[in-house]
Motif scaffolding. Structure first.
Motif, PDB file in Angstrom:
ATOM      1  N   UNK A 227      56.609 -41.257  -4.467  1.00 15.72           N
ATOM      2  CA  UNK A 227      57.572 -42.362  -4.485  1.00 15.72           C
ATOM      3  C   UNK A 227      57.212 -43.465  -5.461  1.00 15.72           C
ATOM      4  N   UNK A 228      55.976 -43.467  -5.998  1.00 15.96           N
ATOM      5  CA  UNK A 228      55.581 -44.494  -6.969  1.00 15.96           C
ATOM      6  C   UNK A 228      56.366 -44.319  -8.274  1.00 15.96           C
ATOM      7  N   UNK A 229      56.687 -45.437  -8.880  1.00 13.23           N
ATOM      8  CA  UNK A 229      57.311 -45.422 -10.211  1.00 13.23           C
ATOM      9  C   UNK A 229      56.214 -45.623 -11.249  1.00 13.23           C
ATOM     10  N   UNK A 230      56.198 -44.768 -12.252  1.00 12.57           N
ATOM     11  CA  UNK A 230      55.155 -44.848 -13.284  1.00 12.57           C
ATOM     12  C   UNK A 230      55.798 -44.924 -14.657  1.00 12.57           C
ATOM     13  N   UNK A 231      55.089 -45.522 -15.574  1.00 10.84           N
ATOM     14  CA  UNK A 231      55.493 -45.568 -16.975  1.00 10.84           C
ATOM     15  C   UNK A 231      54.562 -44.681 -17.786  1.00 10.84           C
TER      16      UNK A 231
END
Length: 267
Positions: A227-231
């Protein structure tokens, strides 16, 4: 001495009463001295006098009416001139306001165009960054080794000139991390799964939202959660002496593709 009776006297006076008449003379000033005369009796003279009086009265009323009309027209003309002056002043004010509004509109349009341009560039950049074309390791590392992963096999098969035409399985590349390097995301996205892996220890998969899914297989402990958003460039694993091998895979529309066809090798 004879006397005349009263009735006879009245008849006598009526008989000898002189009828009134008027004579109008027009004398020419020319050398011929022509004189013209106009004889009017009493009734005709009265009719002429009444006619002259009526004409004089009509002429006087007409003159008074004309004066009043001219005065009203002058007042209307002055009022119209004032209205024209007011309208000209209002028009000048509106022209100035329009010019100011046009200038503001141009600035707003320019700012809007610049904003749309920036948003379009940002959208294009975001779309570009969402493609997992980055390099999955920091620092300088050797070029990856081509391999395939057969889900039914217990080991990864490295490709060689001898088996590259016969080996079966999903495309995979093997990286050996250099000292001090770490495993990072190759594009913007959302952590889809963080699970265990019998062949590598752990699997971290990233959904990039455009049909691409990047898969990172390593023995190290993931530092991200589902569920984490990463770049692109965000840390996924810290590499130590025990987890230098990375198995890297890419899916496009639920089908495995060769990661080297997507990656920018320059990283």
């Amino acid at each position: 001495m004879s006397t005349i009776s009263k009735p006879r006297q009245q008849r006598y006076h009526r008989k000898h009463r002189h009828k009134r008449s008027y004579t109008f003379m027009v004398i020419s000033g020319d050398s011929d001295g022509v004189t013209k005369r106009l004889h009017l009796n009493h009734s005709q003279t009265q009719w002429l006098a009444y006619s002259i009086f009526a004409f004089a009265l009509f002429l006087g009323c007409y003159i008074i009416y004309s004066i009043m009309t001219i005065s009203n027209l002058k007042a209307i003309q002055a009022e119209q001139k004032q209205e024209i002056s007011d309208l000209q002043e209002e028009n000048s004010s509106l022209a100035a306001s329009y010019e100011s509004a046009s200038s503001n509109s141009e600035h707003i349009q320019a700012a809007l165009s610049e904003r749309l341009k920036n948003e379009r560039q940002a959208s294009e950049e975001a779309e570009k960054l969402a493609v997992p074309s980055g390099f999955p390791l920091t620092g300088t590392t050797p070029l990856p080794t081509q391999a395939v992963d057969d889900p039914n096999a217990t080991n990864i098969t490295k490709l060689t000139d001898k088996n590259k035409d016969t080996a079966t399985g999903n495309p995979l590349v093997l990286f050996t991390a250099a000292s001090g390097s770490n495993i990072i995301a190759t594009g913007n996205g959302k952590i889809m799964t963080v699970t265990s892996d019998a062949k590598f220890g752990h699997i971290v998969s990233i959904d990039h939202g455009n049909g691409y899914i990047s898969i990172y297989r390593n023995e190290g402990t993931p530092v991200v959660s589902e569920g984490d958003t990463v770049d692109r460039g965000d840390l996924l694993y810290v590499v130590g002496s025990q987890n230098k091998t990375l198995g890297y895979q890419i899916q496009k529309d639920e089908k495995y593709v060769n990661p080297e066809d997507v990656m920018d090798i320059k990283g």
